[in-house]
Design an enzyme around this catalytic site. Structure first.
Site, PDB file in Angstrom:
ATOM      1  N   GLY A  43       0.810  -1.215   0.000  1.00  0.00           N
ATOM      2  CA  GLY A  43       0.000   0.000   0.000  1.00  0.00           C
ATOM      3  C   GLY A  43       0.841   1.262   0.000  1.00  0.00           C
ATOM      4  N   LEU A  48       0.505   3.730  -2.077  1.00  0.00           N
ATOM      5  CA  LEU A  48       0.926   3.607  -3.470  1.00  0.00           C
ATOM      6  C   LEU A  48       1.451   4.922  -4.033  1.00  0.00           C
ATOM      7  CD1 LEU A  48      -2.054   1.426  -4.727  1.00  0.00           C
ATOM      8  CD2 LEU A  48       0.135   0.682  -3.753  1.00  0.00           C
ATOM      9  N   HIS A  49       2.505   4.815  -4.806  1.00  0.00           N
ATOM     10  CA  HIS A  49       3.068   5.977  -5.511  1.00  0.00           C
ATOM     11  C   HIS A  49       3.187   5.605  -6.988  1.00  0.00           C
ATOM     12  CE1 HIS A  49       6.757   3.674  -5.402  1.00  0.00           C
ATOM     13  NE2 HIS A  49       6.746   3.673  -4.081  1.00  0.00           N
ATOM     14  N   GLY A 100       5.513   4.644  -8.751  1.00  0.00           N
ATOM     15  CA  GLY A 100       6.227   3.386  -9.033  1.00  0.00           C
ATOM     16  C   GLY A 100       5.267   2.202  -9.038  1.00  0.00           C
ATOM     17  N   HIS A 101       4.375   2.163  -8.031  1.00  0.00           N
ATOM     18  CA  HIS A 101       3.378   1.077  -7.983  1.00  0.00           C
ATOM     19  C   HIS A 101       2.448   1.148  -9.192  1.00  0.00           C
ATOM     20  CE1 HIS A 101       4.168   1.516  -3.507  1.00  0.00           C
ATOM     21  NE2 HIS A 101       4.369   0.230  -3.693  1.00  0.00           N
ATOM     22  N   LYS A 127      13.625  -1.996  -8.203  1.00  0.00           N
ATOM     23  CA  LYS A 127      14.307  -1.244  -7.144  1.00  0.00           C
ATOM     24  C   LYS A 127      14.700  -2.206  -6.016  1.00  0.00           C
ATOM     25  CE  LYS A 127      12.321   1.384  -4.023  1.00  0.00           C
ATOM     26  NZ  LYS A 127      12.877   0.896  -2.755  1.00  0.00           N
ATOM     27  N   ASP A 128      13.793  -3.139  -5.717  1.00  0.00           N
ATOM     28  CA  ASP A 128      14.097  -4.165  -4.721  1.00  0.00           C
ATOM     29  C   ASP A 128      14.726  -5.347  -5.457  1.00  0.00           C
ATOM     30  OD1 ASP A 128      12.938  -2.735  -2.476  1.00  0.00           O
ATOM     31  OD2 ASP A 128      11.021  -3.096  -3.442  1.00  0.00           O
ATOM     32  N   GLN A 142      15.060  -8.698  -3.641  1.00  0.00           N
ATOM     33  CA  GLN A 142      13.731  -9.312  -3.480  1.00  0.00           C
ATOM     34  C   GLN A 142      13.285  -9.983  -4.778  1.00  0.00           C
ATOM     35  OE1 GLN A 142      10.174  -7.641  -1.294  1.00  0.00           O
ATOM     36  NE2 GLN A 142       9.628  -6.941  -3.335  1.00  0.00           N
ATOM     37  N   SER A 198       9.860   5.581  -3.434  1.00  0.00           N
ATOM     38  CA  SER A 198       9.657   4.598  -2.371  1.00  0.00           C
ATOM     39  C   SER A 198       8.712   5.203  -1.337  1.00  0.00           C
ATOM     40  CB  SER A 198      11.007   4.290  -1.700  1.00  0.00           C
ATOM     41  OG  SER A 198      10.800   3.707  -0.435  1.00  0.00           O
TER      42      SER A 198
HETATM   43  O1  PAF Z   1       7.890  -5.051  -2.120  1.00  0.00           O
HETATM   44  C1  PAF Z   1       6.955  -5.037  -1.275  1.00  0.00           C
HETATM   45  O2  PAF Z   1       6.188  -4.085  -1.181  1.00  0.00           O
HETATM   46  C2  PAF Z   1       6.771  -6.222  -0.351  1.00  0.00           C
HETATM   47  O3  PAF Z   1       7.995  -6.744   0.040  1.00  0.00           O
HETATM   48  C3  PAF Z   1       5.864  -7.326  -0.950  1.00  0.00           C
HETATM   49  C4  PAF Z   1       6.490  -7.965  -2.175  1.00  0.00           C
HETATM   50  C5  PAF Z   1       4.516  -6.743  -1.281  1.00  0.00           C
HETATM   51  C6  PAF Z   1       5.667  -8.438   0.090  1.00  0.00           C
HETATM   52  O4  PAF Z   1       5.059  -7.964   1.248  1.00  0.00           O
END
Ligand code: PAF
Length: 298
Positions: free
Chosen positions: A31, A33-34, A36-37, A150-151, A154, A186
């Site tokens: 959530g 949200l910006h 990027g999302h 960016k991550d 991950q 971010s």
């Molecule tokens: O990148 C994120 O916002 C979180 O790590 C994710 C992938 C939604 C998991 O909670």
């Protein structure tokens, strides 16, 4: 307006008949949200008929003393933004809906890839990401899922998860979205004071400079280490508390003389990535920069 689901069962009931005919893309988020999302959502739209955005501030990926309690929760604003760009479903579960038992006794661990970089200072973070993403995949069963580059670590861990657990899901990495001055967007940027916000873009500027220096340098471990150390020192002088600044192969394996030397013995090019995590006041900023080392025959 997207249909909002707070419960696994109702979301699954809704998606079940749809998936016979239509493809589903998942955009997992926490959530707040910006832009990027919203780019992740646009990419999802290009890949699937139905877009599901999950909004869940996942407690298991926050360590003790981290910002779980203060993490911005802005569901109404998030839904308004998703309405404006056309999302079909939002999945916004409660903690107990996702975790019948907390902490969950079942773990999803990623091994060596997760213990380096961010895993050094956040040792349980990627276990939390692993379990929540595995659960979201099982709940929504998407055909594709979109994660931001960016991550970077991950994203690499999610690709490994999909490979190792045989999820029939295409993982799509979305390019980093930046402010005009270069700062990677971010949710945590809002922790920056005005003064820190002025300084923050120099993180990317330093990464770009280092990338160009590495591309011109002799591909030797010692030379690379010295350039990295100089950049780290410079970042510290600017005001960053550098958690790590490292250069890895694009697959996040360590660089060694073997990598660099084998590369310099032929004309092949090698893709590398510079990764940084640095604190500026309350914010921990992440960024990365891909680069290609081209070598000439010797
Ligand atoms: O990148 C994120 O916002 C979180 O790590 C994710 C992938 C939604 C998991 O909670």
């Amino acid at each position: 307006m997207p249909t909002i689901h707070h419960h696994i069962a109702t979301l699954q009931e809704t998606l079940k008949p749809l998936r016979q005919q239509q493809s589903i893309a998942l955009v997992p988020t926490m959530g707040n949200l910006h832009q990027g999302h919203l780019e992740l959502v646009r990419l999802a739209r290009q890949h699937a008929d139905i877009v599901v955005v999950s909004i869940f501030v996942n407690p298991t990926q926050f360590g003790v003393g981290e910002d779980f309690d203060s993490y911005p929760r802005t569901l109404d604003e998030d839904i308004a933004k998703l309405t404006s760009i056309g999302v079909d479903y939002v999945f916004a579960p409660s903690i107990s809906e996702i975790y019948p038992v907390l902490p969950p006794p079942t773990l999803v661990m990623a091994g060596a890839i997760a213990t380096q970089l961010c895993g050094q200072s956040r040792p349980t973070h990627f276990d939390g990401v692993g379990i929540v993403v595995a659960k979201l995949f099982n709940i929504i069963q998407p055909d594709s899922a979109i994660f931001g580059q960016k991550d970077y670590q991950q994203l690499a861990i999610i690709k490994q998860l999909v490979r190792d657990l045989s999820y029939p899901i295409e993982i799509i990495g979305a390019p980093i979205v930046r402010a005009d001055d270069g700062l990677a967007l971010s949710s945590r940027n809002q922790y920056l004071t005005d003064n820190e916000r002025q300084i923050a873009p120099s993180l990317q500027a330093q990464l770009k400079l280092l990338a160009s220096q590495l591309m011109e340098a002799k591909p030797e471990q010692k030379v690379f280490e010295s350039l990295i150390a100089k950049t780290k020192k410079h970042m510290t002088e600017i005001g960053f508390d550098v958690d790590y600044l490292e250069v890895k192969t694009a697959e996040l394996t360590d660089l060694s003389d073997i990598h660099l030397a084998s590369d310099s013995s032929n004309t092949k090019s090698q893709q590398l990535v510079i990764l940084v995590a640095a604190r500026l006041g309350r914010a921990r900023l992440l960024d990365n920069q891909l680069l290609t080392i081209k070598s000439t025959p010797q």
